[in-house]
Structure formats: C-alpha cells, structure tokens
Design a protein around this motif. Structure first.
Motif, PDB file in Angstrom:
ATOM      1  N   THR A  35       0.813  -1.304   0.034  1.00 33.63           N
ATOM      2  CA  THR A  35       0.059  -0.056  -0.124  1.00 33.63           C
ATOM      3  C   THR A  35       0.894   1.139  -0.001  1.00 33.63           C
ATOM      4  O   THR A  35       1.786   1.269   0.594  1.00 33.63           O
ATOM      5  N   PRO A  55      -1.436  -3.836  -9.800  1.00 30.63           N
ATOM      6  CA  PRO A  55      -2.352  -2.927  -8.959  1.00 30.63           C
ATOM      7  C   PRO A  55      -3.669  -3.206  -8.917  1.00 30.63           C
ATOM      8  O   PRO A  55      -4.303  -3.611  -9.930  1.00 30.63           O
ATOM      9  N   LEU A  56      -4.062  -3.004  -7.829  1.00 29.97           N
ATOM     10  CA  LEU A  56      -5.602  -3.557  -7.556  1.00 29.97           C
ATOM     11  C   LEU A  56      -6.244  -2.226  -7.118  1.00 29.97           C
ATOM     12  O   LEU A  56      -7.628  -1.916  -7.668  1.00 29.97           O
ATOM     13  N   THR A  57      -5.802  -1.014  -6.868  1.00 26.65           N
ATOM     14  CA  THR A  57      -6.264   0.420  -6.773  1.00 26.65           C
ATOM     15  C   THR A  57      -5.266   1.288  -7.308  1.00 26.65           C
ATOM     16  O   THR A  57      -4.000   1.238  -6.976  1.00 26.65           O
ATOM     17  N   GLU A  59      -3.016   4.010  -9.388  1.00 30.79           N
ATOM     18  CA  GLU A  59      -1.997   3.852 -10.514  1.00 30.79           C
ATOM     19  C   GLU A  59      -0.424   3.971 -10.165  1.00 30.79           C
ATOM     20  O   GLU A  59      -0.349   4.977  -9.498  1.00 30.79           O
ATOM     21  N   ALA A  73      -4.882   0.254 -12.056  1.00 27.21           N
ATOM     22  CA  ALA A  73      -5.524  -0.917 -11.518  1.00 27.21           C
ATOM     23  C   ALA A  73      -6.130  -1.677 -12.547  1.00 27.21           C
ATOM     24  O   ALA A  73      -6.494  -1.326 -13.496  1.00 27.21           O
ATOM     25  N   GLY A  74      -5.869  -3.091 -12.397  1.00 28.06           N
ATOM     26  CA  GLY A  74      -6.416  -3.990 -13.287  1.00 28.06           C
ATOM     27  C   GLY A  74      -5.540  -4.412 -14.575  1.00 28.06           C
ATOM     28  O   GLY A  74      -5.578  -5.439 -15.270  1.00 28.06           O
ATOM     29  N   VAL A  94      -2.568   3.537  -3.541  1.00 28.53           N
ATOM     30  CA  VAL A  94      -2.305   2.431  -4.276  1.00 28.53           C
ATOM     31  C   VAL A  94      -2.208   1.232  -3.353  1.00 28.53           C
ATOM     32  O   VAL A  94      -1.736   1.145  -2.324  1.00 28.53           O
ATOM     33  N   GLN A  95      -2.960   0.251  -3.817  1.00 25.78           N
ATOM     34  CA  GLN A  95      -2.747  -1.045  -3.327  1.00 25.78           C
ATOM     35  C   GLN A  95      -2.491  -2.040  -4.310  1.00 25.78           C
ATOM     36  O   GLN A  95      -3.163  -2.016  -5.488  1.00 25.78           O
ATOM     37  N   ALA A  96      -1.258  -3.049  -4.125  1.00 23.72           N
ATOM     38  CA  ALA A  96      -1.025  -3.848  -5.323  1.00 23.72           C
ATOM     39  C   ALA A  96      -0.459  -5.021  -4.638  1.00 23.72           C
ATOM     40  O   ALA A  96      -0.067  -5.105  -3.458  1.00 23.72           O
TER      41      ALA A  96
END
Length: 121
Positions: A35, A55-57, A59, A73-74, A94-96
C-alpha cells in the motif's frame, strides 16, 4: 496446502504485508501486498529476480532504465531482473500485489552490497 496470515511491516514509502514467503511456508514464489499513499515513491534500485506487480487500486508509474510507464489498477507490470527501477504513485492511494521467485535481493546503483527483502523472506 498452507493458509497464511499476512505479516505486516512498514518502510518509509509503503506498508507491506507478506502473503506467501519461505517463512510462511512457500518454497518457490513470494507474494506480498503493498500500500502506497499519494506522492509516495520507492528508492532507485535493482532486484535480482523478475517481479510482477498487479495494482488493485490507484495507478503506479515504473521507471525502468530511464523509461517510465504508467500501470493502472487491473493491469500488470513485469519488471525484469537486474534492471534499475523506481516505482511511484501516479494516482492513489495504491494497493498492489507483487510476486517474484524466492530469494530476491536488492542493490542500489554504485554499490555491490546486496540487501534481502524482509517482506519476501
């Protein structure tokens, strides 16, 4: 099968949670959640293992050997082993999830010192 409990830790730039590492029972692959807050960036460094960042959320921007690419994300970023890189938040927080082979070490340009990645041990 081994089910793990995330092992949290902090760096000056990010909060990390180890998910699958040798100390948690994994023998080949390490994964951790990271995070990062808006404006955060990691140090300039190289890792001796290929990494995949998901990345989940937010950029992230990855600068690898002077070339910068943004990854929202994605999507996924595949960072080659041994390349000098830096990661920075473009839009966050960011969460990755990050994955790499077991045994990775970091180096910084101009130094031969190898540093383990505590969240990947």
């Amino acid at each position: 099968m081994i089910v793990t409990t995330a092992r949290p830790m902090e760096t000056p730039n990010a909060a990390l949670a180890s998910l699958a590492t040798p100390s948690l029972g994994s023998t080949e692959i390490c994964t951790w959640r990271i995070t990062m807050q808006p404006g955060a960036q990691g140090p300039v460094h190289a890792i001796d293992r290929e990494q995949v960042w998901l990345p989940l959320t937010g950029e992230l921007a990855f600068t690898v050997d002077g070339e910068t690419m943004s990854v929202p994300a994605g999507q996924a970023a595949i960072l080659p082993a041994g390349e000098v890189r830096q990661v920075a938040v473009v839009a966050g927080p960011v969460q990755a999830v990050v994955c790499m082979a077991v045994g990775g070490h970091a180096t910084v340009p101009g130094s031969a010192d190898r540093h383990p990645l505590p969240w990947a041990e």
